[in-house]
Motif scaffolding. Structure first.
Motif, mmCIF file in Angstrom:
data_model
loop_
_atom_site.group_PDB
_atom_site.id
_atom_site.type_symbol
_atom_site.label_atom_id
_atom_site.label_comp_id
_atom_site.label_asym_id
_atom_site.label_seq_id
_atom_site.Cartn_x
_atom_site.Cartn_y
_atom_site.Cartn_z
ATOM 1 N N GLY A 62 73.626 -50.358 113.081
ATOM 2 C CA GLY A 62 74.504 -50.978 111.973
ATOM 3 C C GLY A 62 76.254 -50.748 112.001
ATOM 4 N N MET A 63 76.837 -50.767 113.180
ATOM 5 C CA MET A 63 77.887 -50.727 113.579
ATOM 6 C C MET A 63 78.125 -51.815 114.590
ATOM 7 S SD MET A 63 79.422 -48.438 111.861
ATOM 8 C CE MET A 63 81.077 -48.411 112.371
ATOM 9 N N ALA A 64 79.306 -52.534 114.373
ATOM 10 C CA ALA A 64 79.427 -53.787 115.327
ATOM 11 C C ALA A 64 80.909 -53.430 115.901
ATOM 12 C CB ALA A 64 79.437 -54.982 114.533
ATOM 13 N N ILE A 65 81.121 -53.751 117.049
ATOM 14 C CA ILE A 65 82.239 -53.907 117.932
ATOM 15 C C ILE A 65 82.912 -55.244 117.627
ATOM 16 C CG2 ILE A 65 83.628 -53.657 120.191
ATOM 17 C CD1 ILE A 65 82.530 -50.883 119.127
ATOM 18 N N VAL A 66 83.814 -55.639 117.102
ATOM 19 C CA VAL A 66 84.309 -56.917 116.908
ATOM 20 C C VAL A 66 85.675 -57.141 117.766
ATOM 21 C CG1 VAL A 66 83.224 -57.298 114.602
ATOM 22 C CG2 VAL A 66 85.488 -56.372 114.710
ATOM 23 N N ASP A 67 86.048 -58.422 117.839
ATOM 24 C CA ASP A 67 87.399 -58.765 118.658
ATOM 25 C C ASP A 67 88.074 -59.492 117.658
ATOM 26 O OD1 ASP A 67 89.312 -60.378 119.953
ATOM 27 O OD2 ASP A 67 88.468 -59.673 121.798
ATOM 28 N N ALA A 68 89.036 -58.962 117.027
ATOM 29 C CA ALA A 68 90.122 -59.820 116.000
ATOM 30 C C ALA A 68 91.379 -60.168 116.673
ATOM 31 C CB ALA A 68 90.242 -59.219 114.867
ATOM 32 N N SER A 69 91.370 -61.521 117.255
ATOM 33 C CA SER A 69 92.793 -61.871 117.929
ATOM 34 C C SER A 69 93.284 -60.837 119.179
ATOM 35 C CB SER A 69 93.918 -61.764 116.962
ATOM 36 O OG SER A 69 93.670 -62.696 116.062
ATOM 37 N N GLY A 70 91.987 -60.247 119.910
ATOM 38 C CA GLY A 70 92.314 -59.553 121.151
ATOM 39 C C GLY A 70 92.500 -57.974 120.647
ATOM 40 N N ALA A 71 92.302 -57.577 119.556
ATOM 41 C CA ALA A 71 92.036 -56.274 119.070
ATOM 42 C C ALA A 71 90.651 -55.620 118.838
ATOM 43 C CB ALA A 71 93.010 -55.983 117.944
ATOM 44 N N ARG A 72 90.352 -55.134 119.634
ATOM 45 C CA ARG A 72 88.752 -54.430 119.515
ATOM 46 C C ARG A 72 88.466 -53.353 118.435
ATOM 47 N NH1 ARG A 72 84.949 -55.936 124.538
ATOM 48 N NH2 ARG A 72 85.480 -58.131 124.516
#
Length: 69
Positions: free
Chosen positions: A15-25
């Protein structure tokens, strides 16, 4: 007014996701969405993935945010 940031899903687990937002994880909750897979794009607000978006939506959102800075 709420501001969501576009992000690409890198990994999903429990239920958790690691995301990349403009290079910030970041780790965000994916509990509000039915299905999220690596490679999907999501809109993130306050530590929650609140909606799935397309790659085109992500590019447009990133462009608008970049023009504001």
């Amino acid at each position: 007014m709420c501001v969501g940031l576009p992000a690409k899903v890198i990994r999903v687990k429990d239920g958790m996701a690691i995301v990349d937002a403009s290079g910030a994880r970041r780790e965000v909750s994916a509990e509000l969405l039915n299905t999220v897979d690596p490679g999907d794009y999501v809109m993130v607000h306050a530590g929650l993935a609140i909606a799935k978006i397309t790659a085109d939506d992500e590019e447009e959102s990133a462009s608008v945010l970049e023009s504001l800075s």
